[in-house]
Write a protein that holds these residues in place. Sequence first.
Motif, PDB file in Angstrom:
ATOM      1  N   ILE A  10     -24.343  25.524  32.564  1.00 22.78           N
ATOM      2  CA  ILE A  10     -25.533  24.846  33.087  1.00 22.78           C
ATOM      3  C   ILE A  10     -25.211  23.396  33.448  1.00 22.78           C
ATOM      4  O   ILE A  10     -25.638  22.892  34.493  1.00 22.78           O
ATOM      5  CB  ILE A  10     -26.733  24.942  32.101  1.00 22.78           C
ATOM      6  CG1 ILE A  10     -28.036  24.533  32.788  1.00 22.78           C
ATOM      7  CG2 ILE A  10     -26.509  24.143  30.859  1.00 22.78           C
ATOM      8  CD1 ILE A  10     -28.642  25.653  33.564  1.00 22.78           C
ATOM      9  N   THR A  11     -24.413  22.721  32.617  1.00 26.37           N
ATOM     10  CA  THR A  11     -24.000  21.346  32.900  1.00 26.37           C
ATOM     11  C   THR A  11     -23.136  21.316  34.156  1.00 26.37           C
ATOM     12  O   THR A  11     -23.296  20.442  35.015  1.00 26.37           O
ATOM     13  CB  THR A  11     -23.210  20.775  31.712  1.00 26.37           C
ATOM     14  OG1 THR A  11     -24.006  20.873  30.541  1.00 26.37           O
ATOM     15  CG2 THR A  11     -22.812  19.341  31.947  1.00 26.37           C
ATOM     16  N   ARG A  12     -22.234  22.261  34.262  1.00 21.13           N
ATOM     17  CA  ARG A  12     -21.341  22.370  35.413  1.00 21.13           C
ATOM     18  C   ARG A  12     -22.146  22.592  36.701  1.00 21.13           C
ATOM     19  O   ARG A  12     -21.907  21.946  37.724  1.00 21.13           O
ATOM     20  CB  ARG A  12     -20.387  23.533  35.149  1.00 21.13           C
ATOM     21  CG  ARG A  12     -19.286  23.693  36.112  1.00 21.13           C
ATOM     22  CD  ARG A  12     -18.378  24.842  35.607  1.00 21.13           C
ATOM     23  NE  ARG A  12     -17.205  24.970  36.414  1.00 21.13           N
ATOM     24  CZ  ARG A  12     -17.160  25.605  37.579  1.00 21.13           C
ATOM     25  NH1 ARG A  12     -18.248  26.185  38.054  1.00 21.13           N
ATOM     26  NH2 ARG A  12     -16.055  25.673  38.267  1.00 21.13           N
ATOM     27  N   THR A  13     -23.115  23.489  36.646  1.00 20.40           N
ATOM     28  CA  THR A  13     -23.957  23.779  37.807  1.00 20.40           C
ATOM     29  C   THR A  13     -24.750  22.543  38.221  1.00 20.40           C
ATOM     30  O   THR A  13     -24.825  22.218  39.407  1.00 20.40           O
ATOM     31  CB  THR A  13     -24.914  24.948  37.500  1.00 20.40           C
ATOM     32  OG1 THR A  13     -24.121  26.100  37.190  1.00 20.40           O
ATOM     33  CG2 THR A  13     -25.829  25.247  38.663  1.00 20.40           C
ATOM     34  N   PHE A  14     -25.329  21.832  37.237  1.00 21.87           N
ATOM     35  CA  PHE A  14     -26.083  20.610  37.555  1.00 21.87           C
ATOM     36  C   PHE A  14     -25.187  19.531  38.128  1.00 21.87           C
ATOM     37  O   PHE A  14     -25.592  18.800  39.036  1.00 21.87           O
ATOM     38  CB  PHE A  14     -26.841  20.084  36.328  1.00 21.87           C
ATOM     39  CG  PHE A  14     -28.157  20.759  36.098  1.00 21.87           C
ATOM     40  CD1 PHE A  14     -29.150  20.748  37.068  1.00 21.87           C
ATOM     41  CD2 PHE A  14     -28.407  21.422  34.905  1.00 21.87           C
ATOM     42  CE1 PHE A  14     -30.366  21.378  36.868  1.00 21.87           C
ATOM     43  CE2 PHE A  14     -29.620  22.056  34.694  1.00 21.87           C
ATOM     44  CZ  PHE A  14     -30.602  22.033  35.675  1.00 21.87           C
ATOM     45  N   LEU A  15     -23.955  19.424  37.629  1.00 19.99           N
ATOM     46  CA  LEU A  15     -23.012  18.450  38.170  1.00 19.99           C
ATOM     47  C   LEU A  15     -22.727  18.755  39.640  1.00 19.99           C
ATOM     48  O   LEU A  15     -22.828  17.875  40.492  1.00 19.99           O
ATOM     49  CB  LEU A  15     -21.695  18.472  37.371  1.00 19.99           C
ATOM     50  CG  LEU A  15     -20.563  17.609  37.937  1.00 19.99           C
ATOM     51  CD1 LEU A  15     -20.895  16.132  37.807  1.00 19.99           C
ATOM     52  CD2 LEU A  15     -19.245  17.931  37.262  1.00 19.99           C
ATOM     53  N   ILE A  16     -22.401  19.995  39.929  1.00 11.41           N
ATOM     54  CA  ILE A  16     -22.079  20.400  41.303  1.00 11.41           C
ATOM     55  C   ILE A  16     -23.271  20.164  42.232  1.00 11.41           C
ATOM     56  O   ILE A  16     -23.157  19.475  43.251  1.00 11.41           O
ATOM     57  CB  ILE A  16     -21.640  21.875  41.352  1.00 11.41           C
ATOM     58  CG1 ILE A  16     -20.312  22.068  40.615  1.00 11.41           C
ATOM     59  CG2 ILE A  16     -21.540  22.373  42.792  1.00 11.41           C
ATOM     60  CD1 ILE A  16     -19.965  23.521  40.320  1.00 11.41           C
ATOM     61  N   LEU A  17     -24.414  20.742  41.897  1.00  9.47           N
ATOM     62  CA  LEU A  17     -25.590  20.622  42.765  1.00  9.47           C
ATOM     63  C   LEU A  17     -26.081  19.181  42.872  1.00  9.47           C
ATOM     64  O   LEU A  17     -26.481  18.729  43.951  1.00  9.47           O
ATOM     65  CB  LEU A  17     -26.706  21.539  42.276  1.00  9.47           C
ATOM     66  CG  LEU A  17     -26.412  23.039  42.383  1.00  9.47           C
ATOM     67  CD1 LEU A  17     -27.560  23.851  41.790  1.00  9.47           C
ATOM     68  CD2 LEU A  17     -26.135  23.448  43.817  1.00  9.47           C
ATOM     69  N   GLY A  18     -26.048  18.462  41.759  1.00 12.52           N
ATOM     70  CA  GLY A  18     -26.488  17.063  41.764  1.00 12.52           C
ATOM     71  C   GLY A  18     -25.641  16.198  42.681  1.00 12.52           C
ATOM     72  O   GLY A  18     -26.164  15.382  43.444  1.00 12.52           O
ATOM     73  N   LEU A  19     -24.317  16.381  42.620  1.00  9.36           N
ATOM     74  CA  LEU A  19     -23.434  15.593  43.476  1.00  9.36           C
ATOM     75  C   LEU A  19     -23.588  15.960  44.947  1.00  9.36           C
ATOM     76  O   LEU A  19     -23.557  15.084  45.815  1.00  9.36           O
ATOM     77  CB  LEU A  19     -21.975  15.765  43.038  1.00  9.36           C
ATOM     78  CG  LEU A  19     -21.604  15.055  41.745  1.00  9.36           C
ATOM     79  CD1 LEU A  19     -20.199  15.439  41.305  1.00  9.36           C
ATOM     80  CD2 LEU A  19     -21.738  13.545  41.877  1.00  9.36           C
ATOM     81  N   ILE A  20     -23.756  17.236  45.230  1.00 13.97           N
ATOM     82  CA  ILE A  20     -23.962  17.659  46.619  1.00 13.97           C
ATOM     83  C   ILE A  20     -25.248  17.037  47.161  1.00 13.97           C
ATOM     84  O   ILE A  20     -25.256  16.444  48.245  1.00 13.97           O
ATOM     85  CB  ILE A  20     -23.990  19.200  46.725  1.00 13.97           C
ATOM     86  CG1 ILE A  20     -22.595  19.779  46.462  1.00 13.97           C
ATOM     87  CG2 ILE A  20     -24.518  19.639  48.103  1.00 13.97           C
ATOM     88  CD1 ILE A  20     -22.570  21.290  46.320  1.00 13.97           C
ATOM     89  N   ILE A  21     -26.327  17.151  46.406  1.00 18.62           N
ATOM     90  CA  ILE A  21     -27.621  16.603  46.838  1.00 18.62           C
ATOM     91  C   ILE A  21     -27.553  15.086  46.970  1.00 18.62           C
ATOM     92  O   ILE A  21     -28.067  14.511  47.938  1.00 18.62           O
ATOM     93  CB  ILE A  21     -28.740  17.048  45.876  1.00 18.62           C
ATOM     94  CG1 ILE A  21     -28.973  18.557  46.024  1.00 18.62           C
ATOM     95  CG2 ILE A  21     -30.022  16.258  46.115  1.00 18.62           C
ATOM     96  CD1 ILE A  21     -29.818  19.170  44.923  1.00 18.62           C
ATOM     97  N   LEU A  22     -26.902  14.412  46.029  1.00 14.69           N
ATOM     98  CA  LEU A  22     -26.769  12.950  46.082  1.00 14.69           C
ATOM     99  C   LEU A  22     -26.018  12.517  47.338  1.00 14.69           C
ATOM    100  O   LEU A  22     -26.437  11.585  48.037  1.00 14.69           O
ATOM    101  CB  LEU A  22     -26.050  12.431  44.839  1.00 14.69           C
ATOM    102  CG  LEU A  22     -25.774  10.929  44.807  1.00 14.69           C
ATOM    103  CD1 LEU A  22     -27.084  10.148  44.715  1.00 14.69           C
ATOM    104  CD2 LEU A  22     -24.853  10.582  43.646  1.00 14.69           C
ATOM    105  N   ASN A  23     -24.920  13.193  47.652  1.00 13.65           N
ATOM    106  CA  ASN A  23     -24.147  12.847  48.850  1.00 13.65           C
ATOM    107  C   ASN A  23     -24.950  13.068  50.121  1.00 13.65           C
ATOM    108  O   ASN A  23     -24.910  12.240  51.038  1.00 13.65           O
ATOM    109  CB  ASN A  23     -22.834  13.641  48.888  1.00 13.65           C
ATOM    110  CG  ASN A  23     -21.771  13.005  48.041  1.00 13.65           C
ATOM    111  OD1 ASN A  23     -21.132  12.056  48.471  1.00 13.65           O
ATOM    112  ND2 ASN A  23     -21.596  13.494  46.833  1.00 13.65           N
ATOM    113  N   ILE A  24     -25.674  14.168  50.189  1.00  8.23           N
ATOM    114  CA  ILE A  24     -26.516  14.433  51.363  1.00  8.23           C
ATOM    115  C   ILE A  24     -27.608  13.367  51.472  1.00  8.23           C
ATOM    116  O   ILE A  24     -27.855  12.832  52.548  1.00  8.23           O
ATOM    117  CB  ILE A  24     -27.133  15.846  51.298  1.00  8.23           C
ATOM    118  CG1 ILE A  24     -26.045  16.913  51.438  1.00  8.23           C
ATOM    119  CG2 ILE A  24     -28.207  16.026  52.370  1.00  8.23           C
ATOM    120  CD1 ILE A  24     -26.523  18.332  51.138  1.00  8.23           C
ATOM    121  N   ALA A  25     -28.239  13.051  50.348  1.00  8.30           N
ATOM    122  CA  ALA A  25     -29.347  12.082  50.360  1.00  8.30           C
ATOM    123  C   ALA A  25     -28.880  10.697  50.802  1.00  8.30           C
ATOM    124  O   ALA A  25     -29.515  10.063  51.671  1.00  8.30           O
ATOM    125  CB  ALA A  25     -29.999  12.011  48.981  1.00  8.30           C
TER     126      ALA A  25
END
Length: 162
Positions: A4-19
Amino acid sequence: MKNITRTFLILGLIILNIAVDQISKFWIRDSVVPGSESEILGDYLTLHNVENTGAFLGMGSDFSPTLKILLLNVLPVAVLALVLFHIFRDKTLDRKSLVGFSFIIGGGMANIYDRILYGSVTDFLHIDLGGVFRTGIFNFADVSVMVGMGLLLLSNLKKKKA
């Protein structure tokens, strides 16, 4: 690293970069005159507002519309989907590689979003260190991809030493 931590890290970084990329491009489109050039740090760092209808440094901008769609939209979406599938599937990737791949996916998705929505990518930063180092005009999605590549290289160098 837990799933769950790994998934949040991946998705969070992708969303942050897009934003970050999309907010910066929105500001540029809204506030900077197209085709203009403004000094940020003298001639070393300048602000622009240009639309790139191609890929890196405008390559492919003179392709036919069909070839552009295939090479600049369809192929990158397929590659990014495969990379995303890979990082979710391969649980042995180290944190540096996960962050690197996430940056690459986020930056790539941000530029593809522009190509699909606007037909071009907004670029706005240029670095010129007096002939020693000079870039084309780029955006934060490009920075994300380059940082991601750097992290992957560092991770691989570290693995080779071990």
